[in-house]
Design a protein around this motif. Structure first.
Motif, PDB file in Angstrom:
ATOM      1  N   LYS A 275       5.381  -1.053  -4.199  1.00  0.00           N
ATOM      2  CA  LYS A 275       4.910  -2.064  -3.246  1.00  0.00           C
ATOM      3  C   LYS A 275       4.985  -3.457  -3.861  1.00  0.00           C
ATOM      4  O   LYS A 275       5.416  -4.415  -3.219  1.00  0.00           O
ATOM      5  N   ALA A 276       4.543  -3.543  -5.114  1.00  0.00           N
ATOM      6  CA  ALA A 276       4.530  -4.855  -5.775  1.00  0.00           C
ATOM      7  C   ALA A 276       5.953  -5.380  -5.956  1.00  0.00           C
ATOM      8  O   ALA A 276       6.232  -6.564  -5.732  1.00  0.00           O
ATOM      9  N   ALA A 277       6.854  -4.488  -6.353  1.00  0.00           N
ATOM     10  CA  ALA A 277       8.251  -4.908  -6.569  1.00  0.00           C
ATOM     11  C   ALA A 277       8.869  -5.392  -5.256  1.00  0.00           C
ATOM     12  O   ALA A 277       9.595  -6.393  -5.215  1.00  0.00           O
ATOM     13  N   ALA A 278       8.564  -4.682  -4.194  1.00  0.00           N
ATOM     14  CA  ALA A 278       9.130  -5.054  -2.894  1.00  0.00           C
ATOM     15  C   ALA A 278       8.584  -6.402  -2.442  1.00  0.00           C
ATOM     16  O   ALA A 278       9.305  -7.235  -1.878  1.00  0.00           O
ATOM     17  N   TRP A 279       7.314  -6.628  -2.704  1.00  0.00           N
ATOM     18  CA  TRP A 279       6.699  -7.894  -2.275  1.00  0.00           C
ATOM     19  C   TRP A 279       7.354  -9.083  -2.983  1.00  0.00           C
ATOM     20  O   TRP A 279       7.609 -10.128  -2.385  1.00  0.00           O
ATOM     21  N   VAL A 280       7.635  -8.910  -4.254  1.00  0.00           N
ATOM     22  CA  VAL A 280       8.290  -9.996  -4.997  1.00  0.00           C
ATOM     23  C   VAL A 280       9.610 -10.363  -4.320  1.00  0.00           C
ATOM     24  O   VAL A 280       9.944 -11.531  -4.148  1.00  0.00           O
TER      25      VAL A 280
ATOM     26  N   PRO B 274      -3.265   6.129   0.032  1.00  0.00           N
ATOM     27  CA  PRO B 274      -1.835   5.803  -0.048  1.00  0.00           C
ATOM     28  C   PRO B 274      -1.027   6.775   0.817  1.00  0.00           C
ATOM     29  O   PRO B 274      -1.194   7.996   0.712  1.00  0.00           O
ATOM     30  N   TRP B 275      -0.142   6.231   1.632  1.00  0.00           N
ATOM     31  CA  TRP B 275       0.444   7.034   2.717  1.00  0.00           C
ATOM     32  C   TRP B 275       1.861   6.575   2.996  1.00  0.00           C
ATOM     33  O   TRP B 275       2.107   5.376   3.095  1.00  0.00           O
ATOM     34  N   PHE B 276       2.772   7.475   3.119  1.00  0.00           N
ATOM     35  CA  PHE B 276       4.165   7.150   3.451  1.00  0.00           C
ATOM     36  C   PHE B 276       4.680   5.993   2.586  1.00  0.00           C
ATOM     37  O   PHE B 276       5.289   5.052   3.081  1.00  0.00           O
ATOM     38  N   VAL B 277       4.410   6.082   1.320  1.00  0.00           N
ATOM     39  CA  VAL B 277       4.797   5.127   0.289  1.00  0.00           C
ATOM     40  C   VAL B 277       4.158   3.755   0.503  1.00  0.00           C
ATOM     41  O   VAL B 277       3.333   3.316  -0.291  1.00  0.00           O
ATOM     42  N   SER B 278       4.547   3.082   1.571  1.00  0.00           N
ATOM     43  CA  SER B 278       4.188   1.667   1.652  1.00  0.00           C
ATOM     44  C   SER B 278       3.155   1.330   2.729  1.00  0.00           C
ATOM     45  O   SER B 278       2.897   0.158   2.995  1.00  0.00           O
ATOM     46  N   ASP B 279       2.556   2.330   3.361  1.00  0.00           N
ATOM     47  CA  ASP B 279       1.562   2.000   4.389  1.00  0.00           C
ATOM     48  C   ASP B 279       0.386   1.232   3.776  1.00  0.00           C
ATOM     49  O   ASP B 279       0.069   1.381   2.600  1.00  0.00           O
ATOM     50  N   THR B 280      -0.240   0.437   4.617  1.00  0.00           N
ATOM     51  CA  THR B 280      -1.237  -0.516   4.124  1.00  0.00           C
ATOM     52  C   THR B 280      -2.603   0.115   3.900  1.00  0.00           C
ATOM     53  O   THR B 280      -3.225   0.630   4.839  1.00  0.00           O
ATOM     54  N   VAL B 281      -3.078   0.063   2.671  1.00  0.00           N
ATOM     55  CA  VAL B 281      -4.484   0.373   2.381  1.00  0.00           C
ATOM     56  C   VAL B 281      -5.197  -0.963   2.135  1.00  0.00           C
ATOM     57  O   VAL B 281      -4.541  -1.998   1.976  1.00  0.00           O
ATOM     58  N   SER B 282      -6.519  -0.919   2.091  1.00  0.00           N
ATOM     59  CA  SER B 282      -7.239  -2.195   2.030  1.00  0.00           C
ATOM     60  C   SER B 282      -6.879  -2.982   0.764  1.00  0.00           C
ATOM     61  O   SER B 282      -6.821  -4.212   0.778  1.00  0.00           O
ATOM     62  N   ALA B 283      -6.600  -2.249  -0.321  1.00  0.00           N
ATOM     63  CA  ALA B 283      -6.227  -2.953  -1.556  1.00  0.00           C
ATOM     64  C   ALA B 283      -4.921  -3.736  -1.367  1.00  0.00           C
ATOM     65  O   ALA B 283      -4.714  -4.763  -2.010  1.00  0.00           O
TER      66      ALA B 283
END
Ligand SMILES: O=P(O)(O)OC[C@@]1(O)O[C@H](CO)[C@@H](O)[C@@H]1O
Length: 721
Positions: A325-330, A554-563
């Protein structure tokens, strides 16, 4: 990875008073009081009464998209996740060898062994073992604390899920496997009885399937119940018990899963048998990876990952997908900066027409010479008075961002070598300008033109990448909400503000009872786009409350959790962009957006919720029976926005409906409030197309159902209309 996000966050230089930080931070998910009941009596009885006649319980046929996903993509996702976990663990061990020793190391080894066992069982089409949370600890030491010396950040995602929502989820996963297995058994019986009955899944070219498959609401003839000794197992156990495990192997027979050897943790490790079990004794065969519907199996995998980690206290709060997730956000930073600039421009347009003093200079768009937002305002305004035209332009642009943000889905981008950088870069590219919902005219006109040579003339190329576009209906609803709010407030209809520049209406979250719910999908760029939509809704005058529904685990790799929401906000608040591809100047619009968004959260205009129901494979037509509290809550909404492909599959029960089936029919009674689905197509499920449209799309793009290049804004505003 949480560690990496923490590093990004540490660059935040915007001073935020501690008290307001706490007030504005993402609250913890509330799961303890949530209701979730996925028993046959609750669910199947309820959905049966709605008379559905289509089959969702079909195991994937060889060569189908579902089959490929289970045999190729899911194992690749697991491989990639296990690699990340191994890296995180060795990083931890090298950074802090003293702290990371003994129990913590043994716990990590046990979790890794269990996950590798899960991975091994996939190609062997092994059984889906019942998931257990036995041994889950409330140890307050968590992954982040070990790393940084402080415990999970406020609203830290999955913390506590093991004792409440987590356990509930694992039980639900077990129940869903049992339900599906029972249905599978019934289908086998039908198959034997009615030979010749078509069970084809792939409707890509035909645009539909034959009716009459066993329905998802079919009453199972042998729903699992009771427990046994598990002595019938003749399976080959490859389960691993490592470290200082004192795991006790106990057989659990649920009637559908035979001979399951499950380690019960009494220490730091659980040995879970995930080997190939051939089952034993009488009764239905064990549910396996390829014997159950794709949706059930896919959800099971994420629940099993959660179970393996949750049992080890050292992983409390750890998100095994956060590295990705972090890598994708960058890589998404440039797209986010463009979106934020466009939001500013749209807000400027609203201010100009809303009676407030506009800023002296219109904001600059960084990367386009002509403002798509301005174009939208003039093009779509039509006969609308300027304020309404500006509001409409803002809402349409927000819908467009949220729709195409759904291309950024990590679960589709993982290959055996890890992240597919090309796919990621493509998805992270800025969404097309928001002059209209149709972003891909160029591509479409480049498609082969229809020729006149008979027979038969190929269908004309689709004129838009948005294959169902109900934005007019959505705008109508939103326009009414804006008018309602304006009437109540006695103001002009367009009220721009919120956040840092508009603190006078703090705590207005209940304002006029207007409520829009966004059922979120992926974090990162898609979440950013969804927040842009929520922001623009507020700016355009929908000033009640926007409820953001995220995932509990954590769900389906990139689904949004509150963190993820918290991490996104912190990254956006940072003085410097997370990537050198964006200039500091361009990043300022993102920072201003983040400040507004904190303001929305603090004022209650936005609220975070995470019901466990979203992390089950249950179709939404079961919600009223399975999660009545959630259904009741959604019934109070003025508009439900369902983001993404997975939500679409659940809206339609993941059935292979004829493509011309009306959405209302596919919803099978699920209709708590007016709703719209914003989705790019990544699974071979679609309804609501016009006659001939499916064939037209197949001719233009054989992979249109699954390649994520086509989008839908599909609404159902009433059950009758
Ligand atoms: O809900 P999203 O993120 O839009 O899509 C989720 C999803 O892409 O993941 C699967 C692959 O594992 C898809 O087929 C599925 O629908």
């Amino acid at each position: 990875m949480a560690l990496r996000i923490a590093q990004v966050s540490s660059r935040v230089t915007v001073p935020v008073p501690h008290s307001s930080r706490v007030a504005a931070s993402v609250p913890s998910p509330v799961a303890e009081n949530s209701k979730l009941k996925l028993t046959p009596a609750a669910v199947l009885g309820a959905s049966r009464s709605r008379g559905n006649s289509h089959g969702a319980g079909i195991p994937p046929t060889t060569g189908s998209f579902a089959h490929t996903t289970i045999t190729t993509r899911l194992p690749a996702i697991l491989d990639s996740m296990i690699r990340d976990l191994e890296e995180d663990v060795s990083l931890r061990a090298s950074e802090d060898p003293l702290d990371w020793s003994g129990v913590a190391a043994a716990q990590a080894a046990a979790a890794l062994a269990e996950l590798r066992g899960l991975r091994l069982s996939m190609p062997a089409d092994g059984p889906l073992e019942p998931l257990h949370v036995a041994g889950a600890s409330e140890d307050t030491r968590c992954w982040q604390m070990l790393k940084s010396g402080c415990c999970c950040q406020p609203g830290g995602g999955v913390r506590g899920a093991g004792s409440g929502g987590g356990r509930l989820l694992l039980e639900s996963a077990n129940e869903c496997v049992q339900l599906a297995a029972a249905r599978w058994q019934q289908q086998q019986q039908h198959k034997e009885e009615e030979e010749g009955c078509s069970e084809g899944e792939d409707v890509r070219a035909s645009g539909g399937i034959s009716r009459g498959q066993s329905g998802p609401d079919a009453v199972p003839s042998a729903v699992a119940s009771g427990t046994g000794t598990g002595t019938g197992s003749t399976g080959v156990s490859t389960g691993v018990s490592t470290g200082v495990s004192t795991g006790v192997s106990t057989g659990v027979s649920t009637g559908v899963s035979t001979g399951v050897s499950t380690g019960v943790s009494t220490g730091v490790s659980t040995g879970v048998s995930t080997g190939v079990s051939t089952g034993g004794g009488a009764g239905p065969p064990a549910p396996t990876w390829l014997a159950l519907p794709w949706l059930v199996v896919e959800c099971y995998m994420y629940a099993a990952i959660h179970a393996a980690l949750q049992r080890q206290a050292v992983f409390a709060g750890y998100d095994p997908f956060s590295r990705q997730k972090a890598a994708a956000w960058v890589k998404s930073a440039a797209a986010a900066a463009d979106m934020a600039a466009e939001v500013e421009l749209l807000r400027y347009g609203l201010m100009q027409h809303g009676g407030e003093a506009p800023p002296p200079q219109p904001p600059q768009l960084p990367s386009s010479s002509e403002s798509p937002a301005t174009a939208t305002a003039t093009q779509t305004g039509g006969t609308l008075p300027p304020p309404a035209a500006a509001a409409r332009a803002a809402v349409l642009a927000g819908l467009s961002m949220a729709l195409w943000g759904n291309k950024a889905d990590l679960s589709l981008m993982v290959n055996a070598a890890g992240l597919d950088a090309l796919a990621l870069a493509a998805a992270a590219a800025p969404p097309p300008p928001s002059a209209s919902l149709d972003r891909y005219d160029d591509t479409c006109t480049a498609m082969p033109a229809a020729t006149a040579s008979p027979p038969p003339p190929p269908p004309p190329p689709p004129s838009s990448r948005v294959i169902v576009d109900d934005t007019a209906a959505v705008w109508e609803v939103i326009e009414r909400l804006i008018a309602r709010r304006a009437a109540a407030a006695g103001t002009s209809s367009v009220v721009v503000g919120g956040g840092d520049d508009d603190d006078d209406d703090a705590n207005e979250g209940d304002g006029d009872g207007i409520r829009v719910d966004i059922v979120l999908d992926n974090s990162g760029l898609e979440l950013f786009a969804d927040l842009c939509l929520a922001d623009l809704l507020v700016s355009a005058g929908v000033r009640g409350r926007v409820v953001l529904h995220g995932k509990l685990i954590p769900w389906f790799v990139s689904d949004t959790v509150s963190a993820d929401l918290e991490a996104l906000l912190r990254s956006c608040e940072a003085a410097e962009p997370p990537s050198a591809s964006v200039s500091s100047d361009a990043w300022q619009a993102v920072r201003r957006a983040a400040a507004r968004w904190r303001g929305h959260l603090a004022a209650g205009r936005w609220r975070w919720e995470a019901h466990p129901f979203w992390c089950t494979p249950a179709p939404f037509c079961w919600m009223a029976a399975a999660a009545p509290d959630l259904y009741d809550s959604l019934s109070g909404s003025d508009l439900l926005v369902f983001k993404g492909d997975l939500n679409y599959r659940k809206l339609t029960h993941d059935c292979r409906w004829p493509h011309t089936t009306p959405l209302r029919e596919a919803l099978q009674g699920f209709h708590p409030a007016p709703l719209v689905a914003l989705r790019t197509l990544k699974a071979d499920v679609v309804v609501g197309l016009k006659k001939g449209q499916s064939e037209q799309l197949s001719a233009a793009d054989p992979d249109w159902l699954t390649n994520g290049k086509w989008g839908m804004v599909q609404a159902s505003m009433s059950l009758t209309g």
